[in-house]
Design a protein around this motif. Structure first.
Motif, PDB file in Angstrom:
ATOM      1  N   ALA A  70       0.819  -1.213   0.000  1.00  8.71           N
ATOM      2  CA  ALA A  70       0.000   0.000   0.000  1.00  8.71           C
ATOM      3  C   ALA A  70       0.853   1.262   0.000  1.00  8.71           C
ATOM      4  N   VAL A  71       1.952   1.238   0.734  1.00  9.84           N
ATOM      5  CA  VAL A  71       2.842   2.408   0.754  1.00  9.84           C
ATOM      6  C   VAL A  71       3.556   2.551  -0.589  1.00  9.84           C
ATOM      7  N   GLY A  72       4.060   1.431  -1.133  1.00  5.38           N
ATOM      8  CA  GLY A  72       4.785   1.489  -2.397  1.00  5.38           C
ATOM      9  C   GLY A  72       3.963   2.064  -3.529  1.00  5.38           C
ATOM     10  N   VAL A  73       2.700   1.651  -3.628  1.00  9.77           N
ATOM     11  CA  VAL A  73       1.819   2.161  -4.674  1.00  9.77           C
ATOM     12  C   VAL A  73       1.209   3.496  -4.253  1.00  9.77           C
ATOM     13  N   GLN A  78       0.102   9.627  -4.297  1.00 12.06           N
ATOM     14  CA  GLN A  78       0.206  10.902  -3.577  1.00 12.06           C
ATOM     15  C   GLN A  78       1.045  11.903  -4.364  1.00 12.06           C
ATOM     16  N   ARG A  79       2.169  11.464  -4.895  1.00 11.62           N
ATOM     17  CA  ARG A  79       3.052  12.382  -5.622  1.00 11.62           C
ATOM     18  C   ARG A  79       2.397  12.922  -6.883  1.00 11.62           C
ATOM     19  N   GLU A  80       1.680  12.064  -7.590  1.00 12.11           N
ATOM     20  CA  GLU A  80       1.119  12.468  -8.873  1.00 12.11           C
ATOM     21  C   GLU A  80      -0.333  12.926  -8.793  1.00 12.11           C
ATOM     22  N   GLY A  81      -1.023  12.641  -7.682  1.00  4.86           N
ATOM     23  CA  GLY A  81      -2.391  13.099  -7.519  1.00  4.86           C
ATOM     24  C   GLY A  81      -3.376  12.475  -8.489  1.00  4.86           C
ATOM     25  N   LEU A  82      -3.113  11.247  -8.915  1.00  5.06           N
ATOM     26  CA  LEU A  82      -3.945  10.580  -9.915  1.00  5.06           C
ATOM     27  C   LEU A  82      -4.559   9.304  -9.361  1.00  5.06           C
ATOM     28  N   SER A  83      -5.750   8.971  -9.836  1.00  2.00           N
ATOM     29  CA  SER A  83      -6.398   7.729  -9.437  1.00  2.00           C
ATOM     30  C   SER A  83      -5.640   6.537 -10.008  1.00  2.00           C
ATOM     31  N   THR A  84      -5.909   5.346  -9.491  1.00  4.05           N
ATOM     32  CA  THR A  84      -5.168   4.148  -9.896  1.00  4.05           C
ATOM     33  C   THR A  84      -5.260   3.892 -11.395  1.00  4.05           C
ATOM     34  N   ALA A  85      -6.479   3.870 -11.925  1.00  9.96           N
ATOM     35  CA  ALA A  85      -6.659   3.542 -13.339  1.00  9.96           C
ATOM     36  C   ALA A  85      -6.018   4.583 -14.243  1.00  9.96           C
ATOM     37  N   LEU A  86      -6.170   5.865 -13.919  1.00  6.95           N
ATOM     38  CA  LEU A  86      -5.582   6.923 -14.739  1.00  6.95           C
ATOM     39  C   LEU A  86      -4.059   6.903 -14.632  1.00  6.95           C
ATOM     40  N   GLY A 204      -4.536 -11.855   1.314  1.00 10.02           N
ATOM     41  CA  GLY A 204      -5.593 -11.895   0.313  1.00 10.02           C
ATOM     42  C   GLY A 204      -6.830 -11.123   0.708  1.00 10.02           C
ATOM     43  N   SER A 205      -7.008 -10.904   2.009  1.00 13.13           N
ATOM     44  CA  SER A 205      -8.215 -10.230   2.480  1.00 13.13           C
ATOM     45  C   SER A 205      -8.276  -8.763   2.091  1.00 13.13           C
ATOM     46  N   PHE A 206      -7.101  -8.146   1.814  1.00  8.95           N
ATOM     47  CA  PHE A 206      -7.130  -6.724   1.485  1.00  8.95           C
ATOM     48  C   PHE A 206      -6.149  -6.345   0.376  1.00  8.95           C
ATOM     49  N   ILE A 207      -5.691  -7.319  -0.402  1.00 12.09           N
ATOM     50  CA  ILE A 207      -4.726  -7.023  -1.441  1.00 12.09           C
ATOM     51  C   ILE A 207      -5.312  -6.107  -2.511  1.00 12.09           C
ATOM     52  N   VAL A 208      -6.614  -6.238  -2.792  1.00  8.05           N
ATOM     53  CA  VAL A 208      -7.235  -5.361  -3.784  1.00  8.05           C
ATOM     54  C   VAL A 208      -7.201  -3.917  -3.296  1.00  8.05           C
ATOM     55  N   GLY A 209      -7.565  -3.707  -2.024  1.00  8.10           N
ATOM     56  CA  GLY A 209      -7.539  -2.362  -1.465  1.00  8.10           C
ATOM     57  C   GLY A 209      -6.146  -1.773  -1.458  1.00  8.10           C
ATOM     58  N   ALA A 210      -5.131  -2.605  -1.176  1.00  6.47           N
ATOM     59  CA  ALA A 210      -3.745  -2.122  -1.175  1.00  6.47           C
ATOM     60  C   ALA A 210      -3.299  -1.756  -2.586  1.00  6.47           C
ATOM     61  N   ALA A 211      -3.696  -2.563  -3.581  1.00  2.80           N
ATOM     62  CA  ALA A 211      -3.271  -2.328  -4.961  1.00  2.80           C
ATOM     63  C   ALA A 211      -3.867  -1.062  -5.554  1.00  2.80           C
ATOM     64  N   ILE A 212      -5.087  -0.701  -5.153  1.00  4.00           N
ATOM     65  CA  ILE A 212      -5.727   0.510  -5.698  1.00  4.00           C
ATOM     66  C   ILE A 212      -5.633   1.670  -4.709  1.00  4.00           C
ATOM     67  N   ALA A 213      -4.583   1.645  -3.877  1.00  2.00           N
ATOM     68  CA  ALA A 213      -4.377   2.697  -2.879  1.00  2.00           C
ATOM     69  C   ALA A 213      -4.342   4.107  -3.451  1.00  2.00           C
ATOM     70  N   PRO A 214      -3.836   4.347  -4.684  1.00  2.00           N
ATOM     71  CA  PRO A 214      -3.810   5.722  -5.203  1.00  2.00           C
ATOM     72  C   PRO A 214      -5.172   6.403  -5.259  1.00  2.00           C
ATOM     73  N   ASP A 215      -6.254   5.645  -5.381  1.00  2.54           N
ATOM     74  CA  ASP A 215      -7.580   6.260  -5.366  1.00  2.54           C
ATOM     75  C   ASP A 215      -7.769   7.097  -4.112  1.00  2.54           C
ATOM     76  N   MET A 216      -7.166   6.667  -3.017  1.00  2.80           N
ATOM     77  CA  MET A 216      -7.289   7.366  -1.738  1.00  2.80           C
ATOM     78  C   MET A 216      -6.086   8.249  -1.440  1.00  2.80           C
ATOM     79  N   THR A 217      -4.881   7.743  -1.686  1.00  3.71           N
ATOM     80  CA  THR A 217      -3.681   8.487  -1.277  1.00  3.71           C
ATOM     81  C   THR A 217      -3.436   9.725  -2.132  1.00  3.71           C
TER      82      THR A 217
END
Length: 437
Positions: A70-73, A78-86, A204-217
């Motif tokens: 979650a921190v790595g992604v 945070q630096r780029e201010g962009l959502s995960t998909a974008l 596995g319980s939260f890997i999806v949330g960690a992978a799309i962390a940029p949506d929030m960060t």
């Protein structure tokens, strides 16, 4: 309504400095995501199949691994201010890859929105004794839709209310069963779950949330805020709530902790379910809308309103939940989850190590780059190959396997100059060309 439909939360642009939030505001929402009923069930599974201290160790290792991802992604977001998909357009996926990723995020999050909405509807119907579960599910789904449509600020206030309420209600359940729980630590237990399997379940319980962390960060002000939010939100959420599940399962001798919770105190049990679902379901819908907005922009080059998409998807998901249809796709939703760990691996490898498109994305701040690769053939191979190999390898942990494989393969492809892009095309407009929410 016009004001609501104008709240796009920079769905196709960077989040400007004036729209960033304090770390605690974002951390509360992340904590709301991780303090879910699924974590209680996870803890119960571990508590019933492992010794107490083995379960604690598995939860600790799993939470640390999730935090690293979650921190790595999240720092990139945070630096780029962009959502995960974008963001993925310039972190290894290109236009075509980001469109596929956006659609997968939309399908996965909308599906889980429907499943959770159906759960809340059933809890309310069982407690109230009036109106059937589909009606409650529909009403609850529409409520969450309105909150998500209004965007990040409304969702923050929802977490400020729902998170303390959920924790207080859960604490009350522990007090009711305090005698049973008190004996749980020292009680002997036959270990039927191995440590590696347990860590797999936790990650596995939260890997999806960690992978799309940029949506929030992307709403954070600096990288240190991302770290603090992750430690509080993921480590504490995964560890504390799952530990409650461990204690309840060991103390009461059952894995049906959801039945224990809902059967304790009538409306209190129902409110635990409602507050647990509320604080995670608005983010399910929010991320789904961001993914779908990116998909439409990448494929059809049309800029659509995130809030309007949220309303449409939320209403559709609520009706599907009321009809009970989404429950039939739960296995499909779990299957979708295996594609997210490689996404995080590729994004981190591109941004932090390979940096083929990093200069372009950095040099265009505070605007979105005017162009992006249409697609990256190497990623087309690395993404699914890593997901499949991560699942079938006879050693290691599947989510971590696929993430590490994707990271290593992408870095190798970059070193061998195999990251040849295919065509370039104009992308989203500058941030100044669209009104910020």
């Amino acid at each position: 309504m016009a004001a609501l439909l104008g709240r796009d939360d920079q769905a196709l642009s960077r989040v400007p400095d004036q729209a960033r939030h304090g770390w605690l505001s974002v951390a509360t929402q992340r904590f709301g995501q991780t303090t879910a009923l699924s974590q209680l069930l996870l803890g119960a599974t571990l508590g019933f199949g492992m010794s107490f201290w083995d379960a604690v160790l598995a939860l600790t290792i799993g939470a640390v691994l999730l935090s690293v991802v979650a921190v790595g992604v999240g720092v990139v977001g945070q630096r780029e201010g962009l959502s995960t998909a974008l963001l993925s357009r310039w972190t290894g996926f290109g236009h075509a890859g980001s469109a596929v990723l956006g659609l997968i995020i939309a399908l996965s999050c909308t599906g889980w929105f429907g499943v959770q909405t159906g759960l809340a509807g059933a809890a309310l119907a069982g407690t109230a004794g009036v109106l059937p579960a589909p009606v409650w599910a529909l009403a609850f789904g529409i409520l969450v839709t309105v909150i998500a449509a209004y965007g990040f600020r409304w969702m923050a206030w929802t977490s400020y209310v729902a998170v303390p309420a959920f924790l207080a209600l859960l604490g009350w359940v522990l007090l009711v069963h305090v005698d049973d729980v008190g004996a749980a630590v020292g009680r002997s237990q036959v270990n039927s779950i191995g440590m590696l399997t347990a860590i797999t379940l936790v990650t596995g319980s939260f890997i999806v949330g960690a992978a799309i962390a940029p949506d929030m960060t992307r709403f954070h002000r600096n990288g240190w805020d991302v770290v603090k939010q992750t430690v509080l939100g993921i480590t504490a959420g995964e560890w504390v709530i799952s530990l409650v599940g461990v204690l309840l399962a060991r103390g009461l001798g059952t894995t049906d902790v959801l039945g224990v919770v809902t059967g304790t105190g009538g409306w209190i049990g129902a409110l635990i379910v409602v507050t647990a679902v509320l604080k995670i379901n608005d983010w399910n819908l929010y991320s789904a809308s961001l993914g779908l907005v990116n998909f439409v922009d990448a494929v059809f080059r049309l800029r659509i309103s995130r809030a309007q998409v949220t309303v449409m998807v939320g209403c559709a998901g609520s009706f599907l939940a009321a009809a009970g249809i989404v429950q039939q796709f739960s296995h499909f939703l779990v299957l979708l989850g295996v594609v997210f760990p490689p996404v995080a691996g590729i994004m981190m490898a591109e941004y932090h190590v390979v940096r083929r498109w990093r200069n372009e994305i950095i040099s265009t701040r505070p605007h979105v780059p005017r162009s992006a690769p249409s697609w990256v053939p190497a990623t087309v191979v690395i993404w699914p190959a890593s997901a499949i190999l991560g699942e079938v390898l006879p050693f290691g942990q599947s989510s971590l396997n696929s993430l590490v494989l994707a990271f290593g393969l992408y870095v190798t492809a970059g070193r061998l100059d195999l990251l040849q892009m295919r065509t370039r095309r104009a992308t989203t407009r500058k941030i100044g060309e669209a009104k910020a929410a």
